[in-house]
Design an enzyme around this catalytic site. Structure first.
Site, PDB file in Angstrom:
ATOM      1  CG  ASP A 123      42.648  49.353  35.393  1.00  0.00           C
ATOM      2  OD1 ASP A 123      41.448  49.029  35.397  1.00  0.00           O
ATOM      3  OD2 ASP A 123      43.534  48.682  35.945  1.00  0.00           O
TER       4      ASP A 123
ATOM      5  CD  GLU B 115      39.101  45.289  38.663  1.00  0.00           C
ATOM      6  OE1 GLU B 115      39.280  44.336  37.874  1.00  0.00           O
ATOM      7  OE2 GLU B 115      40.001  46.121  38.932  1.00  0.00           O
ATOM      8  CD  GLU B 116      42.969  47.692  39.606  1.00  0.00           C
ATOM      9  OE1 GLU B 116      43.515  46.580  39.628  1.00  0.00           O
ATOM     10  OE2 GLU B 116      42.763  48.318  38.562  1.00  0.00           O
TER      11      GLU B 116
END
Length: 796
Positions: free
Chosen positions: A111, A145-146
Site C-alpha cells: 500500500d 493518498e493516505e
C-alpha cells in the site's frame, strides 16, 4: 522484468515509512521516481512516443463524507505526472494512478509502493512500443493518498492535463499481495468492464464486491472516489486483498509480496491499459456511458460479463420459470382445496423460523464469548470460528427441521423432501426479484442459485420420485449444483478474506464476534438451502446432530478456557494487535486567553474490541484506573484525534507522563476578529506547525457557523455539533491561514471553542524517551503505532 520490479519496490520501501511532508516521501522517493522516469524517457527517445514529466505541488481543500464526514485542507503536496503520447500529440488521455506515500510506522510495500513499481514498468513497456498509441496516458504517482485522498484531488481539480482525461485505472491495496481484484467500476460506462474482460490476462472481478464496497459497510476509501466525484470521469479500481492483517503495519514489507502477485498485476495492468489507449471508446466515452454491467469471474479463470439490462431479462425469465414450475404444482389435481399452497406456506414459515432461531442462537453464543473476555479467539485461527459458530448454526437448523419432521409432520417421505426443495426455490426466487427490482447487479447470484437447482431438479425428477435420497440421486444432484455453489463459496471466501482482518481494526464499540458469527450463520443458511430437503428424506439425523454437538461443545470449552490467543508475532503469518500511542501535552485556554489547565501523558487507543485486557498483565500501568471519559465541553473530548473516529474508539487510556517539547512547536494566533455588516463575527487565524494537524470547531449552544474559507465556503459535516478539518502540507509550505464566520448569541461562555492538535509523524520530534521506553515493553504480537502530538484549546 520481475527482477526490475522487485528492485524498484525494494528501493522505494528501503527509505522506511513515507508520510506526506517527510523527507523520505517528498525528496528521496520523488527523486528516485524522477530518476527512473528520466531513464525511461531516454530509452524511448527514438521511438514514436514522447514522454513529458511534470512535478505538481497543489494546494486546495474539499469536504468528504468518509468517517462520518470532515473537511480536508492540503498545501504543496506532491504529484509526479508523466504524460505518454504519440509525438504528434493526443487529444484524449487515460489516467493510471498509484500513491507512493505511506502511513506513519509502515513501509507500505503493498500500500502502495508495489503499484508504483508496476506502473514504472508499464510506462517503460508502453513507451517502447514500435506502434504509436492511439491516445495518451497520464501516469500519476501521487504523494498524499493516505492523507485521505488529497493529492488526487489536487491533480484532477487543478492540473491542466486533467481536462483531457476520459477514464482512469486506480491501483490500491487492502491487503498484502495475492490477486488484485476489480472491486469498483463506473459509474456506468460498461465499456470499461468489457475492456478488462477482453484484455486482462488473469481476471479477478466481482460486481458483488463493488456493491458491497459502495454500500459503505467497509470503512475505507480510495482515489476512485475523488476522480468519480470531483473529476466526473469513470474508472476501474483494483486492489490486493489477501492478508489484510498486515495492512498499515510494520509487516507490510517488500519480501512479503510474492513474485506471482507482481507478475499477475503487471500482466493485467499492461494489457488493460494497452487495450484502452488503442480503443475507440476512450475518444468519446459519453457515447458508451449508459448502463451498468453484471460481471463476475469463475475461480479467476474467466470473467463473465453482460449488460445489466440483459441481466434483468435473464433474472425475470428465471423468476418466471420458477413461478410456472410452482404454478404447475398448484394446478395439479392433488392440490385439492389449495392443499399444496397451504403446505408450501407452512413449510416456508418453518424455514424462516429456523433461520431466525438459528441466528438468535449463534448470536447469543457470540455475546457469551464476548462477555467472558474471549472475543477474537478466531483472529489467529480462523478455522475455530467455522467449527464453533458454523457447527452451532448447522446443528440448530438441523435440529429444528428434525423436530418439524418428527413432531409436526410425523413422517419422513419423498413428498416432504420435494416440498422443502420448493421452499428454498421460492425464497431464492424472492431474493432474485427483490434485488433485480432494486437495480442491483448482484442479483445474478440468486439467479444462479435458482436456475441451476431448478434445472437439476427437473432433470432428476424421475430419479427423485423413485429413490428419494439415494446415493445416485445425491451425487447427480450435487453435480448439478456444483457451478453455482462453487462460485458462491468463492464469494464467501472473499467476504471473509476482507472482513476478518477489518474486524481487528474496527474500533472498541463493535463486538467483532457478533459480526463474524452473523456472517458465518448467513453463509451456513445460504449454503444449506438446497440441502434442507435431505433432512426430510433421511431416515435419521441423530448421528449428524451428535457429531455437530460434539464439535461445538469441544470448541466452546476450548474457547472459554482461553486456548486460542488472538494474536501472534510468528514471522510467517503475523496477526498483530493494533494500538495507537501518542505522547501528548494538552493545554486549555479560557476566554481571557490565559492557560486554565495543562497536562501531559501517553494517550493510548486500542483499535480492536479487546481493549487493553491482553496488554494489562504485561504493562500493569495500563489498566482501567487510567481509562478516560469524554469531556463533552471540549472539542473532540479534549484529545488529539488524528481523524474523526472517536465514535469507533470510545475506550481510551491516558497515562500521566512528562511534558513534550517538540523542536518545531505549533504557533497559533488570531490575526483579526471583526463584526460583519450582516451580523456575524469573522475570525481569521494563522497557524505554523508540522506537516499534519487537526482542527476542531465546536460552536457553543445557540451559535452556528455560517461560512468559512474551506472547500466551497459552506461548513459541512458537523459531527454531533463539531467540525473536523484535517490539514497536511509538503515541503516549504507557508503558514496556514483560514477564517470562519459565526453567528454570535453572546453567551457567557463565548461563541465557540477552537482546538488544534499537531502530529509529529517523522523526524526528531516523533519520539520521546518515555515513548521509547513504553514501546519496548509492548509484547511482540502488538503493533503500537506511535508519535508525539500536542492539543491546544481556545475559547472565543
Amino acid at each position: 522484468v520481475i527482477w526490475i520490479l522487485q528492485k524498484h519496490l525494494e528501493r522505494i520501501t528501503s527509505v522506511g515509512p513515507r508520510p506526506t511532508g517527510s523527507p523520505e516521501n517528498e525528496i528521496l522517493t520523488v527523486n528516485f521516481l524522477l530518476e527512473q522516469i528520466e531513464h525511461i524517457k531516454a530509452d524511448s527517445a527514438s521511438g514514436p512516443h514522447s514522454v513529458t514529466v511534470d512535478v505538481q505541488r497543489p494546494t486546495g481543500s474539499f469536504s468528504i463524507d468518509f468517517l462520518g464526514g470532515f473537511t480536508s485542507y492540503y498545501d504543496r503536496v506532491s504529484n509526479i505526472a508523466v504524460r505518454l503520447e504519440p509525438k504528434a500529440g493526443a487529444q484524449h488521455l487515460m489516467l493510471a494512478n498509484c500513491h507512493f506515500d505511506s502511513v506513519a510506522n509502515s513501509p507500505g510495500a503493498s500500500d502502495d509502493a508495489v503499484s508504483c513499481a508496476v506502473m514504472l514498468e508499464v510506462l517503460h513497456s508502453l513507451a517502447n512500443l514500435s506502434t504509436p498509441l492511439r491516445h495518451g496516458v497520464v501516469f500519476l504517482f501521487n504523494g498524499a493518498e493516505e492523507n485521505v485522498l488529497q493529492a488526487s484531488h489536487g491533480f484532477i481539480t487543478q492540473h491542466p492535463w486533467a481536462k483531457q482525461v476520459r477514464a482512469f485505472i486506480n491501483l490500491e491495496a487492502a491487503g498484502v499481495g495475492g490477486k488484485e481484484v476489480v472491486f469498483q467500476t463506473g459509474p456506468e460506462n460498461p465499456w470499461l468492464v468489457q475492456a478488462y474482460v477482453h484484455a486482462a490476462k488473469h481476471p479477478f472481478a466481482s460486481v458483488v464486491g463493488q456493491e458491497v464496497f459502495q454500500s459503505g459497510v467497509i470503512p475505507s476509501d480510495t482515489d476512485f472516489r475523488i476522480y468519480r466525484d470531483f473529476g466526473n470521469i469513470p474508472g476501474i479500481d483494483l486492489a490486493f486483498i489477501e492478508n489484510g492483517f498486515l495492512y498499515h503495519t510494520k509487516y507490510d514489507t517488500s519480501d512479503r509480496i510474492l513474485t506471482d502477485s507482481i507478475q499477475r498485476a503487471g500482466d493485467n495492468i499492461l494489457a488493460v491499459l494497452k487495450h484502452l489507449v488503442m480503443s475507440e471508446e476512450l475518444a468519446d466515452s459519453s457515447e458508451y456511458r449508459h448502463g451498468n454491467m453484471v460481471f463476475f469471474d469463475l475461480l479467476g479463470m474467466v470473467v463473465v460479463a453482460y449488460p445489466a439490462r440483459v441481466g434483468t431479462i435473464i433474472n425475470y425469465m428465471t423468476a418466471m420459470a420458477t413461478f410456472l414450475y410452482l404454478f404447475k404444482k398448484c394446478s395439479h389435481p392433488s392440490n385439492v382445496g389449495g392443499r399444496y399452497i397451504k403446505e408450501l406456506a407452512y413449510a416456508t414459515a418453518v424455514v424462516i423460523l429456523s433461520w431466525l432461531v438459528t441466528l438468535l442462537t449463534v448470536l447469543i453464543i457470540a455475546l457469551v464469548v464476548s462477555l467472558t473476555g474471549r472475543s477474537m479467539f478466531w483472529y489467529n485461527d480462523f478455522y475455530t470460528c467455522i467449527f464453533m459458530y458454523g457447527s452451532a448454526a448447522t446443528g440448530t437448523m438441523v435440529l429444528i427441521h428434525t423436530l418439524a419432521k418428527n413432531l409436526y409432520y410425523g413422517v419422513s417421505c419423498v413428498c416432504l423432501g420435494e416440498l422443502y426443495f420448493d421452499v428454498s426455490l421460492l425464497l431464492w426466487c424472492g431474493a432474485l426479484v427483490y434485488l433485480t427490482a432494486n437495480d442491483l447487479c448482484s442479483a445474478y447470484v440468486p439467479m444462479l442459485m435458482v436456475a441451476f437447482p431448478l434445472t437439476t431438479k427437473l432433470l432428476l425428477a424421475r430419479e427423485f420420485k423413485l429413490r428419494g435420497a439415494s446415493v445416485k440421486y445425491s451425487v447427480l444432484y450435487q453435480l448439478g449444483l456444483a457451478l453455482p455453489y462453487v462460485h458462491f463459496m468463492f464469494l464467501i471466501w472473499v467476504v471473509f478474506e476482507i472482513f476478518t482482518p477489518i474486524l481487528g481494526r474496527s474500533g472498541t464499540e463493535i463486538p467483532p464476534d457478533v459480526v463474524l458469527a452473523t456472517l458465518v450463520t448467513l453463509a451456513t443458511l445460504f449454503l444449506s438451502s438446497f440441502f434442507l430437503h435431505f433432512i426430510y428424506l433421511a431416515r435419521s439425523t441423530k448421528w449428524l446432530l451428535a457429531g455437530l454437538g460434539t464439535v461445538f461443545t469441544v470448541f466452546l470449552v476450548l474457547v472459554l478456557c482461553g486456548m486460542f490467543f488472538p494474536y501472534t508475532a510468528d514471522p510467517s503469518s503475523p496477526r498483530p494487535k493494533r494500538v495507537f500511542l501518542q505522547h501528548t501535552t494538552r493545554t486549555f485556554h479560557g476566554l481571557d486567553g490565559q492557560v486554565k489547565s495543562k497536562d501531559s501523558g501517553l494517550w493510548i487507543n486500542s483499535f480492536d474490541y479487546t481493549g487493553m485486557q491482553h496488554i494489562t498483565p504485561i504493562i500493569p500501568e495500563i489498566n482501567d484506573t487510567i481509562r478516560t471519559s469524554c469531556q463533552e465541553d471540549r472539542p473532540f473530548c479534549g484529545y488529539p484525534w488524528f481523524l474523526p473516529v472517536k465514535f469507533l474508539v470510545k475506550k481510551n487510556w491516558y497515562l500521566p507522563a512528562p511534558e513534550v517539547f517538540p523542536r518545531s512547536p505549533i504557533e497559533f494566533q488570531v490575526l483579526s476578529k471583526e463584526q460583519t455588516k450582516w451580523g456575524t463575527v469573522k475570525i481569521t487565524f494563522e497557524v505554523k506547525g508540522p506537516s499534519h494537524m487537526s482542527l476542531y470547531l465546536r460552536p457553543h449552544q445557540g451559535a452556528s457557523l455560517s461560512s468559512w474559507s474551506f472547500g466551497d465556503g459552506v461548513p459541512q459535516y458537523h459531527l454531533a455539533g463539531e467540525y473536523f478539518i484535517f490539514y497536511s502540507h509538503g515541503l516549504d509550505a507557508p503558514a496556514w491561514n483560514f477564517w470562519f464566520e459565526i453567528q454570535d448569541p453572546s453567551g457567557p461562555e463565548g461563541m465557540i471553542s477552537v482546538a488544534i492538535s499537531s502530529h509529529y509523524f517523522f523526524g526528531e520530534d516523533q519520539r520521546t524517551v518515555q515513548l521509547e521506553d513504553m514501546l519496548k515493553r509492548f509484547p511482540k504480537w502488538a503493533f503500537p503505532s506511535s508519535w508525539v502530538s500536542t492539543y491546544h484549546m481556545y475559547r472565543y
